[in-house]
Scaffold this active site. Sequence first.
Site, mmCIF file in Angstrom:
data_model
loop_
_atom_site.group_PDB
_atom_site.id
_atom_site.type_symbol
_atom_site.label_atom_id
_atom_site.label_comp_id
_atom_site.label_asym_id
_atom_site.label_seq_id
_atom_site.Cartn_x
_atom_site.Cartn_y
_atom_site.Cartn_z
ATOM 1 N N GLY A 29 -22.521 -27.515 -6.093
ATOM 2 C CA GLY A 29 -21.646 -26.508 -5.686
ATOM 3 C C GLY A 29 -20.263 -27.512 -5.294
ATOM 4 N N TYR A 30 -19.254 -26.633 -4.892
ATOM 5 C CA TYR A 30 -18.024 -27.407 -4.586
ATOM 6 C C TYR A 30 -17.389 -27.009 -3.072
ATOM 7 C CZ TYR A 30 -18.235 -29.238 -9.056
ATOM 8 O OH TYR A 30 -18.822 -29.983 -10.225
#
Length: 161
Positions: A29-30
């Site tokens: 995830g970012y």
Amino acid sequence: MAIEIERKFLVAGEAWREAAYQQKHFAQGYFNDSGRASVRVRIEDEAANLNIKAAVIGSARAEYEYEIPLPDAREMLASLCLTEPVEKTRYWVEHEGHTWEIDVFEGANAPLIVAEIELEAADETFTRPDWLGQEITDDKRYYNHALAFAPYRDWPAEPTA
């Protein structure tokens, strides 16, 4: 500074599967959607890391990676990331002296399959396996960061001839 030199390709067919010798599940995830770098948390089976990559398109870019505790990574994925995690299974395939990483995407990015090769130099030569398709190194849509914010399932259909 760590420099990653890699080229990306679409995969044509399933012939690579019989040569795969290892696999791992990834969820990443970012924390940001723009800027000079992408910052992500990644879980690889039962290990986790924090990764920072220069936000440039092409075969070479700066990359930094640091191991972090797995419970922290799970919490970050669940509560701090801007989108749902990008999930994929990565397979490793040897072909004529090079290791290929084949990413089979899941969820919002299925049925996308991408092959990457890491090189020592941008102009290093390699033999293309028969199952290798179109090169996409310079197409930012195929970068994991882009797939997190614009999943493959949402892309417009390619026109057929």
